[in-house]
Design a protein around this motif. Structure first.
Motif, mmCIF file in Angstrom:
data_model
loop_
_atom_site.group_PDB
_atom_site.id
_atom_site.type_symbol
_atom_site.label_atom_id
_atom_site.label_comp_id
_atom_site.label_asym_id
_atom_site.label_seq_id
_atom_site.Cartn_x
_atom_site.Cartn_y
_atom_site.Cartn_z
ATOM 1 N N HIS A 104 -1.893 7.763 -9.265
ATOM 2 C CA HIS A 104 -1.082 6.596 -8.874
ATOM 3 C C HIS A 104 -1.983 5.426 -8.461
ATOM 4 C CE1 HIS A 104 2.403 4.582 -6.824
ATOM 5 N NE2 HIS A 104 1.448 4.165 -6.005
ATOM 6 N N GLU A 105 -3.002 5.717 -7.654
ATOM 7 C CA GLU A 105 -3.916 4.646 -7.216
ATOM 8 C C GLU A 105 -4.733 4.111 -8.389
ATOM 9 O OE1 GLU A 105 -3.373 3.370 -4.420
ATOM 10 O OE2 GLU A 105 -2.102 4.993 -3.689
ATOM 11 N N HIS A 108 -2.729 1.506 -9.984
ATOM 12 C CA HIS A 108 -2.803 0.193 -9.316
ATOM 13 C C HIS A 108 -4.053 -0.562 -9.760
ATOM 14 C CE1 HIS A 108 0.653 0.265 -6.773
ATOM 15 N NE2 HIS A 108 0.281 1.303 -6.059
ATOM 16 N N GLU A 163 4.855 -0.494 -7.591
ATOM 17 C CA GLU A 163 4.912 0.946 -7.323
ATOM 18 C C GLU A 163 5.496 1.706 -8.506
ATOM 19 O OE1 GLU A 163 3.149 2.088 -5.058
ATOM 20 O OE2 GLU A 163 2.864 0.071 -4.292
ATOM 21 N N HIS A 208 6.444 1.292 -0.412
ATOM 22 C CA HIS A 208 6.932 2.137 -1.498
ATOM 23 C C HIS A 208 8.453 2.235 -1.484
ATOM 24 C CE1 HIS A 208 2.718 3.118 -1.497
ATOM 25 N NE2 HIS A 208 2.865 3.678 -2.676
HETATM 26 ZN ZN LIG Z 1 1.302 2.539 -4.654
#
Ligand SMILES: [Zn+2]
Length: 228
Positions: A104-105, A108, A163, A208
């Motif tokens: 997930h990071e 980003h 997100e 989030h």
């Molecule tokens: Zn995030």
């Protein structure tokens, strides 16, 4: 015209300066209080993500703070908090679930969210100043407050969109790495409780969207990808 524009430009410059200082402070705190992640099983799942991305390795840093969180710094480095790793050590979360946070990071970083936030921050300041100027004339006394609220709403919406994008990136990467989306979904379901245990962790919850909505979005993506 120049006179009307100048508060906007000042607001932009101010926003940029404040952001620079906060980036610098965050980076210093991250540097002083972090080490590289070395735990063998966590390294192994991160190597699976690296192979899926055709990268030699993915460097993950451990940030020595208690709250449960993962974050992508504006310079592209990825951090997991000590609090998160403690949940792993105690068996509350699995290595694969930790991998889903790293994925997930990475999303980003790959999608440019962490860098774009610099622009968002300045824009938010400018928007607030401009709205306050207009609204104070219509509603004396409350204009500034309403403008601040509106600017916050816009910022929250932008970060929620980020997100969902990072989640979609993580799902695709987890599937490609052979880990599947099950760990991503099970971690999301645990997250609300995990954050509660760590004490003051409102940051994760605020930035989030609701867990239920994120789970639905992941499943919708999977259904779409399976059909294609
Ligand atoms: Zn995030």
């Amino acid at each position: 015209m120049m006179l009307k524009l100048s508060p906007l430009i000042l607001a932009l410059l101010y926003g940029f300066a404040v952001y620079q200082v906060s980036v610098w402070r965050t980076r210093r705190a991250l540097d002083r209080k972090s080490t590289e992640l070395a735990e063998p099983r966590l390294r192994a799942v991160c190597d699976k993500l690296a192979r899926a991305l055709e990268l030699p390795r993915i460097k993950v840093h451990v940030y020595e703070i208690a709250p449960v969180n993962g974050l992508a710094a504006p310079d592209g480095r990825i951090f997991l908090t000590r609090g998160f790793l403690e949940r792993y050590a105690s068996g509350a979360v699995t290595a694969e679930e930790i991998a889903s946070v790293v994925a997930h990071e990475l999303g980003h970083v790959a999608l440019g969210h962490s860098r774009r936030r610099m622009v968002d921050f300045s824009a938010q300041n400018a928007l607030r100043t401009a709205l306050a100027a207009v609204l104070s004339r219509i509603i004396p006394g409350f204009g500034g407050m309403i403008a601040a609220g509106l600017a916050r709403l816009v910022a929250a919406r932008i970060s929620r969109v980020d997100e969902y994008e990072a989640d979609a990136y993580a799902s695709a990467l987890m599937i490609k790495a052979g880990l599947g989306t099950a760990p991503q979904k099970s971690l999301l379901s645990k997250l609300d409780n995990l954050a509660g245990v760590g004490g003051a962790t409102p940051a994760w919850l605020m930035s989030h969207p609701k867990t239920e909505a994120r789970l639905k979005a992941i499943e919708a993506n999977e259904a779409k990808w399976l059909k294609a």
